[in-house]
Write a protein that holds these residues in place. Structure first.
Motif, mmCIF file in Angstrom:
data_model
loop_
_atom_site.group_PDB
_atom_site.id
_atom_site.type_symbol
_atom_site.label_atom_id
_atom_site.label_comp_id
_atom_site.label_asym_id
_atom_site.label_seq_id
_atom_site.Cartn_x
_atom_site.Cartn_y
_atom_site.Cartn_z
ATOM 1 N N UNK A 1 9.286 0.655 -7.175
ATOM 2 C CA UNK A 1 8.529 1.680 -7.877
ATOM 3 C C UNK A 1 7.376 2.202 -7.024
ATOM 4 N N UNK A 2 7.194 3.523 -7.074
ATOM 5 C CA UNK A 2 6.045 4.163 -6.436
ATOM 6 C C UNK A 2 5.385 5.058 -7.471
ATOM 7 N N UNK B 1 8.363 7.339 -8.889
ATOM 8 C CA UNK B 1 9.658 7.298 -8.214
ATOM 9 C C UNK B 1 10.249 5.907 -8.385
ATOM 10 N N UNK B 2 11.499 5.861 -8.804
ATOM 11 C CA UNK B 2 12.220 4.603 -8.958
ATOM 12 C C UNK B 2 13.377 4.611 -7.966
ATOM 13 N N UNK B 3 13.407 3.621 -7.089
ATOM 14 C CA UNK B 3 14.435 3.544 -6.064
ATOM 15 C C UNK B 3 15.234 2.260 -6.199
ATOM 16 N N UNK C 1 0.225 3.204 -7.045
ATOM 17 C CA UNK C 1 0.862 1.911 -6.853
ATOM 18 C C UNK C 1 2.084 2.068 -5.965
ATOM 19 N N UNK C 2 2.280 1.146 -5.031
ATOM 20 C CA UNK C 2 3.412 1.234 -4.112
ATOM 21 C C UNK C 2 3.832 -0.149 -3.662
ATOM 22 N N UNK D 1 4.976 10.358 -0.157
ATOM 23 C CA UNK D 1 4.068 9.984 -1.240
ATOM 24 C C UNK D 1 3.439 8.630 -0.962
ATOM 25 N N UNK D 2 4.220 7.682 -0.480
ATOM 26 C CA UNK D 2 3.663 6.362 -0.179
ATOM 27 C C UNK D 2 2.629 6.446 0.944
ATOM 28 N N UNK D 3 2.821 7.372 1.888
ATOM 29 C CA UNK D 3 1.817 7.546 2.939
ATOM 30 C C UNK D 3 0.481 7.983 2.347
#
Length: 211
Positions: A38-39, A46-48, A91-92, A134-136
C-alpha cells in the motif's frame, strides 16, 4: 471484495479520496497477508500485488547492497519493507530499505515514529508494472537521502537535494567511488544466471574496482 479476492484480481489499482483511517484499517487487515503493498499520499491510495519478477529483483538488489557493504566494510541495518507513515498524510512500503548512518538510532526498536526517528538512509524500488513517482514524493518528505530504482532497463541512483526532490547520479553516498550504473549489467543477467554465481561475480567486480 475481500483482500484475498483483490490479490487474485489485479496487479495495481489507484483509488482517490481515501481517508487516513481507511488506509490504517487496510494495513491492519492485511497484516497477516503481506503480498499487498500500500502507498498512501494525501488521500490517494495505490494497492499493488508484487509479481514474482518484483520479488526476484528485490532480493537480488538487496543481496547486492549487502555484498557492497561486506566488501567496503560499511555497517548496514536492513528493515525490509517496513511501513513508513507520517502526519496522517503519507504512508509507503519500500521493497527494501537500509539504515547506514543512523543505525544506532533505530537498532532494536519494535516501532518507529518518524516525528522522532530518522528515515532509512537507502531505499530500493522496483518500477516494473508501476512508477515509484508518488513514493519518491513520500521519501522526499521523510528525508530519505538515497533511492535506488530498477526499471528493467537500468538501475537509477537518486539522491535527495534540498529536502525537496531527487536527482540522478552515478555514485552512491554510501558506497562512493564505484560506478554503480554498471550494476545494470548484472541485473540483466539475473534471470538467466545461477543466483549464487551471479553474486560471486558481482563480488569479484567490486574487488576489481577497489584494486
Amino acid at each position: 471484495m475481500n483482500t484475498q479476492d483483490l490479490t487474485l484480481a489485479l496487479d495495481s489499482i489507484k483509488l482517490s479520496d481515501i481517508r487516513w483511517e481507511t488506509y490504517e484499517h487496510l494495513l491492519k487487515d492485511i497484516s497477516q497477508q503481506r503480498r499487498l503493498r500500500l502507498t498512501y499520499y494525501q488521500g490517494e491510495l495505490e494497492i499493488m500485488v508484487p509479481s514474482p519478477e518484483h520479488e526476484f529483483y528485490k532480493e537480488v538488489i538487496g543481496r547486492f547492497v549487502e555484498t557492497l557493504a561486506e566488501e567496503l566494510q560499511v555497517s548496514i541495518y536492513p528493515l525490509g519493507s517496513t511501513t513508513f507513515k507520517q502526519a496522517k498524510n503519507t504512508g509507503a512500503e519500500p521493497y527494501k530499505c537500509f539504515y547506514i548512518r543512523n543505525i544506532e538510532r533505530v537498532r532494536g526498536k519494535k516501532r518507529l515514529n518518524f516525528v522522532e526517528d530518522p528515515p532509512p538512509d537507502l531505499v530500493v524500488e522496483i518500477d516494473i508494472t508501476s512508477s515509484s513517482d508518488t513514493r519518491l514524493k513520500i521519501y522526499a518528505e521523510l528525508g530519505v537521502p538515497e533511492v535506488w530504482i530498477y526499471n528493467r532497463e537500468s538501475l537509477l541512483i537518486k539522491q535527495l537535494q534540498n529536502q525537496a526532490e531527487y536527482i540522478s547520479t552515478n555514485q552512491s553516498l554510501f558506497f562512493p567511488n564505484l560506478p554503480l550504473n554498471e550494476i545494470t549489467t548484472f541485473l540483466t543477467q539475473a534471470e538467466t544466471m545461477d543466483y549464487l554465481t551471479l553474486v560471486r561475480e558481482f563480488r569479484q567486480w567490486i574487488r576489481r574496482q577497489l584494486v
